[in-house]
Scaffold this active site. Structure first.
Site, PDB file in Angstrom:
ATOM      1  N   HIS A  55       0.854  -1.188   0.000  1.00 33.91           N
ATOM      2  CA  HIS A  55       0.000   0.000   0.000  1.00 33.91           C
ATOM      3  C   HIS A  55       0.893   1.241   0.000  1.00 33.91           C
ATOM      4  CE1 HIS A  55      -4.025  -1.844   1.655  1.00 33.91           C
ATOM      5  NE2 HIS A  55      -3.522  -2.529   0.636  1.00 33.91           N
ATOM      6  N   GLU A  57       0.994   3.831   1.901  1.00 35.83           N
ATOM      7  CA  GLU A  57       1.502   4.272   3.202  1.00 35.83           C
ATOM      8  C   GLU A  57       2.622   3.356   3.697  1.00 35.83           C
ATOM      9  OE1 GLU A  57      -1.625   3.666   2.235  1.00 35.83           O
ATOM     10  OE2 GLU A  57      -3.092   4.897   3.298  1.00 35.83           O
ATOM     11  N   CYS A  85      -5.757   2.220   5.724  1.00 33.08           N
ATOM     12  CA  CYS A  85      -6.433   0.964   6.073  1.00 33.08           C
ATOM     13  C   CYS A  85      -5.846   0.487   7.406  1.00 33.08           C
ATOM     14  CB  CYS A  85      -6.203  -0.070   4.967  1.00 33.08           C
ATOM     15  SG  CYS A  85      -4.608  -0.899   5.053  1.00 33.08           S
ATOM     16  N   CYS A  88      -2.060  -0.197   7.309  1.00 29.79           N
ATOM     17  CA  CYS A  88      -1.227   1.005   7.205  1.00 29.79           C
ATOM     18  C   CYS A  88      -1.270   1.818   8.492  1.00 29.79           C
ATOM     19  CB  CYS A  88      -1.670   1.839   6.018  1.00 29.79           C
ATOM     20  SG  CYS A  88      -1.361   1.024   4.438  1.00 29.79           S
TER      21      CYS A  88
HETATM   22  N1  LIG Z   1      -5.562   3.410   2.162  1.00 28.47           N
HETATM   23  C1  LIG Z   1      -5.194   2.513   1.220  1.00 28.47           C
HETATM   24  C2  LIG Z   1      -6.029   1.495   0.839  1.00 28.47           C
HETATM   25  C3  LIG Z   1      -5.625   0.612  -0.124  1.00 28.47           C
HETATM   26  N2  LIG Z   1      -4.426   0.751  -0.687  1.00 28.47           N
HETATM   27  C4  LIG Z   1      -3.587   1.735  -0.315  1.00 28.47           C
HETATM   28  O1  LIG Z   1      -2.463   1.862  -0.840  1.00 28.47           O
HETATM   29  N3  LIG Z   1      -3.984   2.619   0.635  1.00 28.47           N
END
Ligand SMILES: Nc1ccnc(=O)[nH]1
Length: 158
Positions: A55, A57, A85, A88
């Site tokens: 992801h 983050e 999420c 992250c």
């Molecule tokens: N907040 C996120 C959700 C899914 N993928 C990501 O990179 N970031």
């Protein structure tokens, strides 16, 4: 005039669009800043790297830590194009990030098919009620390793 926060967040959004357009993965971008210095940028690379943990983050946190040569990002701000999420967010806590600034919400992410909200909903549920089955098999050996860590005098705490 834009505030510093707006500038860095705009950069995170720009990364999300650029790398979505190039096909790196989902529409997510992140920037990590400490004391007015950009430590790292990240973007979602899940589908291009075959890495479900890539992801935006997490990618930015990994790069920022490599950049500063430290597992702590205390004092840093994570700017992200979307509310993190649970993975992250947990990564931000583990990294001791001091502040998070985000644009799109987890509801916005859910609306376009990303499961962030589903996972947030799962976590507070008792284990038997979750979608992902988990079985607890206690192990004396596993506990012994924990005891050894507790007694280890040269450990690096985090
Ligand atoms: N907040 C996120 C959700 C899914 N993928 C990501 O990179 N970031």
């Amino acid at each position: 005039m834009k505030t510093e926060d707006q500038r860095y967040l705009a950069r995170a959004v720009e990364l999300s669009r650029e790398h979505m357009d190039e096909g790196a993965g989902g529409p997510f971008g992140a920037v990590i800043v400490r004391d007015g210095q950009v430590l790292a940028e990240g973007w979602n690379q899940v589908t291009s790297a075959n890495d479900p943990t890539a992801h935006a983050e997490v990618t930015a946190i990994r790069r920022a830590c490599q950049e500063v040569g430290d597992f702590s990002l205390e004092g840093a701000t994570l700017y992200t194009s979307c509310e993190p999420c649970p993975m992250c967010l947990a990564s931000a806590y583990w990294a001791r990030v001091s502040r998070i600034v985000f644009a799109n919400t987890r509801k916005d992410a859910a609306d376009i098919g990303f499961d962030d909200s589903l996972i947030y909903d799962e976590i507070p549920k008792p284990i038997p009620e979750r979608i992902l089955p988990m079985d607890h098999l206690p192990s004396l050996e596993a506990k012994a390793v924990f005891d050894a860590w507790a007694d280890k005098d040269d450990k690096v705490r985090y």
